[in-house]
Design a protein around this motif. Sequence first.
Motif, PDB file in Angstrom:
ATOM      1  N   GLY A 108       0.791  -1.225   0.000  1.00 44.39           N
ATOM      2  CA  GLY A 108       0.000   0.000   0.000  1.00 44.39           C
ATOM      3  C   GLY A 108       0.818   1.268   0.000  1.00 44.39           C
ATOM      4  N   VAL A 109       2.105   1.175  -0.364  1.00 47.73           N
ATOM      5  CA  VAL A 109       2.967   2.358  -0.412  1.00 47.73           C
ATOM      6  C   VAL A 109       2.806   3.052  -1.762  1.00 47.73           C
ATOM      7  CG1 VAL A 109       5.347   3.200  -0.313  1.00 47.73           C
ATOM      8  CG2 VAL A 109       4.629   1.281   1.144  1.00 47.73           C
ATOM      9  N   GLU A 110       2.545   4.352  -1.734  1.00 50.26           N
ATOM     10  CA  GLU A 110       2.469   5.124  -2.974  1.00 50.26           C
ATOM     11  C   GLU A 110       3.877   5.511  -3.394  1.00 50.26           C
ATOM     12  OE1 GLU A 110       0.256   9.064  -4.894  1.00 50.26           O
ATOM     13  OE2 GLU A 110      -0.039   8.551  -2.778  1.00 50.26           O
ATOM     14  N   THR A 111       4.231   5.278  -4.641  1.00 42.88           N
ATOM     15  CA  THR A 111       5.596   5.528  -5.095  1.00 42.88           C
ATOM     16  C   THR A 111       5.647   6.647  -6.125  1.00 42.88           C
ATOM     17  OG1 THR A 111       5.407   3.794  -6.785  1.00 42.88           O
ATOM     18  CG2 THR A 111       6.351   3.167  -4.642  1.00 42.88           C
ATOM     19  N   PHE A 112       6.762   7.373  -6.109  1.00 35.84           N
ATOM     20  CA  PHE A 112       7.018   8.452  -7.056  1.00 35.84           C
ATOM     21  C   PHE A 112       8.398   8.224  -7.676  1.00 35.84           C
ATOM     22  CE2 PHE A 112       4.184  10.132  -3.831  1.00 35.84           C
ATOM     23  CZ  PHE A 112       3.192  10.769  -4.582  1.00 35.84           C
ATOM     24  N   ASP A 113       8.447   8.130  -8.984  1.00 37.55           N
ATOM     25  CA  ASP A 113       9.720   8.012  -9.677  1.00 37.55           C
ATOM     26  C   ASP A 113      10.254   9.419  -9.915  1.00 37.55           C
ATOM     27  OD1 ASP A 113       9.205   5.349  -9.653  1.00 37.55           O
ATOM     28  OD2 ASP A 113       8.888   5.132 -11.800  1.00 37.55           O
ATOM     29  N   ALA A 114      10.837   9.980  -8.856  1.00 41.49           N
ATOM     30  CA  ALA A 114      11.248  11.385  -8.905  1.00 41.49           C
ATOM     31  C   ALA A 114      12.282  11.653  -7.819  1.00 41.49           C
ATOM     32  CB  ALA A 114      10.030  12.288  -8.706  1.00 41.49           C
ATOM     33  N   ARG A 115      13.025  12.735  -8.000  1.00 40.93           N
ATOM     34  CA  ARG A 115      13.943  13.183  -6.956  1.00 40.93           C
ATOM     35  C   ARG A 115      13.153  13.983  -5.934  1.00 40.93           C
ATOM     36  NH1 ARG A 115      19.059  14.046  -5.419  1.00 40.93           N
ATOM     37  NH2 ARG A 115      19.623  16.016  -4.416  1.00 40.93           N
ATOM     38  N   ALA A 116      13.462  13.765  -4.670  1.00 35.85           N
ATOM     39  CA  ALA A 116      12.765  14.470  -3.600  1.00 35.85           C
ATOM     40  C   ALA A 116      13.758  15.276  -2.777  1.00 35.85           C
ATOM     41  CB  ALA A 116      12.030  13.490  -2.703  1.00 35.85           C
ATOM     42  N   THR A 117      13.371  16.488  -2.416  1.00 34.95           N
ATOM     43  CA  THR A 117      14.170  17.327  -1.523  1.00 34.95           C
ATOM     44  C   THR A 117      13.259  17.866  -0.427  1.00 34.95           C
ATOM     45  OG1 THR A 117      13.792  19.254  -2.939  1.00 34.95           O
ATOM     46  CG2 THR A 117      15.807  17.986  -3.324  1.00 34.95           C
ATOM     47  N   LEU A 118      13.873  18.314   0.662  1.00 33.49           N
ATOM     48  CA  LEU A 118      13.084  18.816   1.790  1.00 33.49           C
ATOM     49  C   LEU A 118      12.899  20.328   1.689  1.00 33.49           C
ATOM     50  CD1 LEU A 118      14.175  16.007   2.819  1.00 33.49           C
ATOM     51  CD2 LEU A 118      14.013  16.977   5.109  1.00 33.49           C
ATOM     52  N   LYS A 119      11.648  20.774   1.795  1.00 34.63           N
ATOM     53  CA  LYS A 119      11.364  22.211   1.835  1.00 34.63           C
ATOM     54  C   LYS A 119      11.326  22.704   3.276  1.00 34.63           C
ATOM     55  CE  LYS A 119       8.631  24.379  -0.828  1.00 34.63           C
ATOM     56  NZ  LYS A 119       7.432  24.896  -1.548  1.00 34.63           N
ATOM     57  N   ASP A 120      10.742  21.884   4.163  1.00 36.92           N
ATOM     58  CA  ASP A 120      10.765  22.179   5.586  1.00 36.92           C
ATOM     59  C   ASP A 120      10.664  20.852   6.336  1.00 36.92           C
ATOM     60  OD1 ASP A 120       7.980  21.446   5.905  1.00 36.92           O
ATOM     61  OD2 ASP A 120       7.400  23.459   5.264  1.00 36.92           O
ATOM     62  N   ALA A 121      10.461  20.905   7.615  1.00 40.13           N
ATOM     63  CA  ALA A 121      10.500  19.708   8.455  1.00 40.13           C
ATOM     64  C   ALA A 121       9.410  18.697   8.128  1.00 40.13           C
ATOM     65  CB  ALA A 121      10.399  20.111   9.931  1.00 40.13           C
ATOM     66  N   HIS A 122       8.387  19.116   7.407  1.00 41.40           N
ATOM     67  CA  HIS A 122       7.285  18.214   7.079  1.00 41.40           C
ATOM     68  C   HIS A 122       6.914  18.237   5.599  1.00 41.40           C
ATOM     69  CE1 HIS A 122       6.339  17.269  11.283  1.00 41.40           C
ATOM     70  NE2 HIS A 122       6.533  18.560  11.543  1.00 41.40           N
ATOM     71  N   THR A 123       7.716  18.888   4.760  1.00 38.28           N
ATOM     72  CA  THR A 123       7.334  19.071   3.365  1.00 38.28           C
ATOM     73  C   THR A 123       8.430  18.590   2.422  1.00 38.28           C
ATOM     74  OG1 THR A 123       6.060  21.024   4.002  1.00 38.28           O
ATOM     75  CG2 THR A 123       6.483  20.717   1.655  1.00 38.28           C
TER      76      THR A 123
END
Length: 479
Positions: A108-123
């Motif tokens: 049930g994990v939603e996956t994203f084929d993308a690079r992820a970076t942190l905008k803030d502590a929860h984003t």
Amino acid sequence: MSEFDYDLFVIGGGSGGVRAARVAAGEAGAKVALAEEDRYGGTCVIRGCVPKKLMVFASEYASAAKEARAYGWDMADGDFHWDRFKEKLETELDRLEGVYRKLLKGSGVETFDARATLKDAHTVALSTGEVKTAKHILIATGGRPVRPDLPNAHLGMVSDDIFHLDALPKRVLIVGGGYIACEFACILNGLGVEVTQYYRGAQILRGFDEEARGLIAESMAQRGVDLHVGTDIVDMHCEEDEDGLTAPVEVTQYGAKGVEEVREVGKPIRVKATNGKTREFDAVFFATGRRPNSDELGLEALGIEIGRKGEIKVDGYSQTAVPSVYAIGDVTDRVNLTPVAIREGMAFVETVFKGNPTEVDHDLIPSAVFTQPELGTVGLSEEAARDQEEIEVYSTSFRPMQTAFAEGEGRVLMKLIVSKATRKVLGCHIVSPGAGELIQMVGIAVKMGATKEDFDRTVAVHPTMSEELVTMRNPVRTA
């Protein structure tokens, strides 16, 4: 309704990140997403442990025919075909990546084929332009091989590149003396490549038991690896044509039978070493270290501490200085092994989603170096143990039955480091074929705190190499 899109967002689809995501979603019922910018499975599955071990298997067949003949088999030497092996290897890695994707989807994990970076502590910001929020963020981005700070270092390859070669080079220089350098020196040598290895230190496999690393160095040289310690690169260059490109030239590659195969490769790379010699190689392979993948993730702007090697600083629960952000695996540069990353991921889920605060246990981790012969090790080396307390050393080196009958030169080592005060086995070091399999079992005993007398009470399995572990009665030295 939750104020966040997810309970957990995992950045990184390697073994540690995938396990944490699956368990958090499947067992703890959390709403989980995971982003991976490259291939699912990470370093271990795609460009590390798995393809490397398959190459180890392939390389070990080189001596099979010779040994078989000593046992009465009418068996001829054969040729290794890299193209056949590579095609099957790529198919297997594709299959394994599909398994990882299927496991995530099934949990049930939603996956994203993308690079992820942190905008803030929860984003989290994705390279697709999407922005997602999560109560907890787990960074599991792993590490990467690095090239040395050397002019023209771009001419050399790193471990990520070796699985994508169109053809094996005839002559390769491997730079480095760690486990990756030594493993690939043995692999390529077994596949018929002329291997030269430079290491700037006094002996390969720094940090491992001195007696064990000495035997492996000796065995590598016996098998044909041209090993030079105390040696490094001063300069490397490749003659270029008018367009700045390395023009292809014909070189001859030899199979196991000595059959010539003419192919085209780039012009040879000329390498000058600290020993004053200049030599030409068809390829240079840098195995001179790895670096955590923490760059440009937006961490320092949030107050997350980064170490001098790029490692994310975490506490015993894998939590960063920002309470909602955790990190596991090689990006933390604690113990860079796949099973450790998985354990760290499991401990994270226990702590954050199951209400069972669990510190990661990094003590007495068994490991293996897949040289030929292999090294299996758990606990302290003789050198580390004697700096800590008074010890007894039980050690034996011999030609095993299978090798001796075939009149081979290879030797094995069985070694126990024992505390004089407690009689506990502080370390075990095995150099032998299959040492990785053996050390897993010994690791259980050492982790349980077994004493030398516990080993002595265990009946030997005869005739085996490993029976020596329970039949050594007298120490060879004390320290």
